[in-house]
Design a protein around this motif. Structure first.
Motif, short mmCIF file in Angstrom:
data_model
loop_
_atom_site.label_atom_id
_atom_site.label_comp_id
_atom_site.label_asym_id
_atom_site.label_seq_id
_atom_site.Cartn_x
_atom_site.Cartn_y
_atom_site.Cartn_z
N VAL B 17 0.84 -1.21 0.00
CA VAL B 17 0.00 0.00 0.00
C VAL B 17 0.87 1.26 0.00
N LEU B 18 2.01 1.21 0.71
CA LEU B 18 2.90 2.38 0.73
C LEU B 18 3.47 2.64 -0.67
N ASN B 19 3.87 1.58 -1.35
CA ASN B 19 4.43 1.76 -2.69
C ASN B 19 3.36 2.21 -3.67
N TYR B 20 2.13 1.71 -3.48
CA TYR B 20 1.06 2.12 -4.39
C TYR B 20 0.85 3.64 -4.35
N VAL B 21 0.86 4.23 -3.13
CA VAL B 21 0.52 5.66 -3.03
C VAL B 21 1.70 6.59 -3.32
N ARG B 22 2.91 6.03 -3.37
CA ARG B 22 4.09 6.85 -3.67
C ARG B 22 3.83 7.72 -4.89
N HIS B 23 4.22 9.03 -4.82
CA HIS B 23 3.88 9.94 -5.92
C HIS B 23 4.91 11.07 -5.95
N PRO B 24 5.39 11.45 -7.16
CA PRO B 24 6.46 12.45 -7.23
C PRO B 24 6.08 13.83 -6.69
N GLN B 25 4.79 14.17 -6.69
CA GLN B 25 4.39 15.48 -6.17
C GLN B 25 4.01 15.44 -4.69
N ALA B 26 4.14 14.27 -4.07
CA ALA B 26 3.74 14.14 -2.66
C ALA B 26 4.93 14.39 -1.75
N GLY B 27 4.69 15.18 -0.72
CA GLY B 27 5.72 15.40 0.29
C GLY B 27 5.49 14.54 1.51
N ALA B 28 4.41 13.78 1.50
CA ALA B 28 4.09 12.96 2.67
C ALA B 28 3.32 11.72 2.26
N ILE B 29 3.61 10.64 2.98
CA ILE B 29 2.76 9.45 2.91
C ILE B 29 2.33 9.16 4.34
N VAL B 30 1.01 9.12 4.54
CA VAL B 30 0.47 8.82 5.87
C VAL B 30 -0.09 7.41 5.81
N TYR B 31 0.26 6.63 6.84
CA TYR B 31 -0.15 5.21 6.87
C TYR B 31 -0.87 4.90 8.18
N PHE B 32 -1.95 4.15 8.09
CA PHE B 32 -2.61 3.63 9.29
C PHE B 32 -2.75 2.13 9.15
N GLY B 33 -2.35 1.41 10.19
CA GLY B 33 -2.59 -0.03 10.25
C GLY B 33 -3.42 -0.31 11.47
N GLY B 34 -4.58 -0.90 11.27
CA GLY B 34 -5.43 -1.30 12.40
C GLY B 34 -5.10 -2.73 12.76
N THR B 35 -4.66 -2.96 14.01
CA THR B 35 -4.25 -4.31 14.40
C THR B 35 -5.20 -4.90 15.43
N THR B 36 -5.23 -6.22 15.47
CA THR B 36 -6.20 -6.93 16.31
C THR B 36 -5.69 -7.06 17.74
N ARG B 37 -6.59 -6.81 18.69
CA ARG B 37 -6.24 -6.87 20.13
C ARG B 37 -6.57 -8.24 20.71
N ASN B 38 -5.87 -8.59 21.79
CA ASN B 38 -6.14 -9.90 22.39
C ASN B 38 -7.08 -9.85 23.59
N THR B 39 -7.57 -8.64 23.91
CA THR B 39 -8.54 -8.58 25.01
C THR B 39 -9.69 -7.64 24.64
N PHE B 40 -10.86 -7.91 25.20
CA PHE B 40 -11.98 -6.99 25.08
C PHE B 40 -12.65 -6.90 26.44
N GLU B 41 -12.62 -5.71 27.02
CA GLU B 41 -13.18 -5.47 28.35
C GLU B 41 -12.76 -6.57 29.32
N GLY B 42 -11.47 -6.87 29.32
CA GLY B 42 -10.93 -7.81 30.30
C GLY B 42 -11.04 -9.27 29.90
N LYS B 43 -11.81 -9.56 28.81
CA LYS B 43 -11.95 -10.96 28.39
C LYS B 43 -10.87 -11.29 27.37
N GLU B 44 -10.33 -12.50 27.49
CA GLU B 44 -9.28 -12.90 26.56
C GLU B 44 -9.88 -13.33 25.22
N VAL B 45 -9.41 -12.71 24.15
CA VAL B 45 -9.88 -13.06 22.80
C VAL B 45 -8.96 -14.15 22.27
#
Lengths: 95, 148
Positions: B17-45
């Motif tokens: 995804v980072l390489n896809y958005v690379r662009h010669p007129q861009a001064g910035a690439i912003v990236y967000f990765g949403g990762t999975t958690r192992n707990t929800f309200e104290g319960k083990e997922v």
């Protein structure tokens, strides 16, 4: 008879014991309301209420934009024809 | 094309995804990765899975990316990818990358895109807990009743 397909996604399947899709035959004139009444009889009135109050509804992958009052849809575009595919789209949990 | 969207049951690749958005007129690439958690309200997922209405979800991601391009004028390219199936803990379930002329609009656009994805993308998460329970989640910002 009007034969339509109905698809259940995500949490909607907790009301259908895991059934993800089925074929339903409705008497004419068939509408979203007669379909939802059928679903309510097959599963539970809670499910019918959940669909109308909380879920998006797509017919052939287009969202039905209609008013909802109680357990009924109002307005145009709620008539169903043989071959239509109705999708039940519960609140999403993407991300 | 200046947008790329995908729904896949394969592991997501941040380099792609980072390489896809690379662009010669861009001064910035912003990236967000949403990762999975192992707990929800104290319960083990113990396991976590996503399912999608693939065609609707792709259509929704495309329209979010197009709306974002129209709203944030200095954004050059946008990539949005979401994973389905079982996703191991501490692994990306969603990635968003945005290239922009200046960084501020990139940050704003990335955040806006993520909010819209959580509101609209036809994707559902189910969490299975150590106590045997399993629950479909619901985003606070979910809106499936109207697309207009």
């Amino acid at each position: 008879m009007v034969a339509v397909a109905i698809e259940y996604f995500g949490p909607a399947k907790t009301y259908t014991n895991g059934v993800a899709h089925e074929r339903v035959e409705l008497t004419e004139p068939a509408t979203l309301n007669t379909l939802i009444q059928h679903v309510g009889r097959s599963y539970s009135s809670e499910f019918a209420q959940y669909i109308v109050s909380s879920c998006g509804v797509v017919v052939n992958e287009d969202y039905v934009e209609t008013e909802r009052i109680g357990i009924e849809f109002f307005g145009k575009n709620i008539a169903l024809q043989s071959g239509d595919v109705v999708g039940i789209i519960p609140p999403v949990s993407s991300g | 094309m200046s947008i790329f969207v995908d729904i896949t049951d394969k592991p997501l690749d941040s380099a792609e995804v980072l390489n896809y958005v690379r662009h010669p007129q861009a001064g910035a690439i912003v990236y967000f990765g949403g990762t999975t958690r192992n707990t929800f309200e104290g319960k083990e997922v113990v396991s976590l899975a996503y399912e999608a209405h693939p065609r609707l979800a792709i259509k929704t991601l495309e329209s979010i990316a197009h709306e974002a391009k129209a709203k944030f004028q200095s954004v050059h390219k946008i990539a949005i990818v979401h994973r389905t199936g079982v996703v191991p803990v501490a692994t990306e379930s969603v990635m968003i990358a945005v290239s922009s002329t200046h960084r501020k609009e990139g940050w704003l656009c990335g955040e806006w895109v993520l909010e819209k994805v959580k509101e609209r993308a036809e994707i559902w998460k189910i969490e299975k807990y150590a106590d045997g329970d399993s629950v479909y989640k619901e985003n606070d910002v979910s809106n499936v009743l109207s697309r207009t």
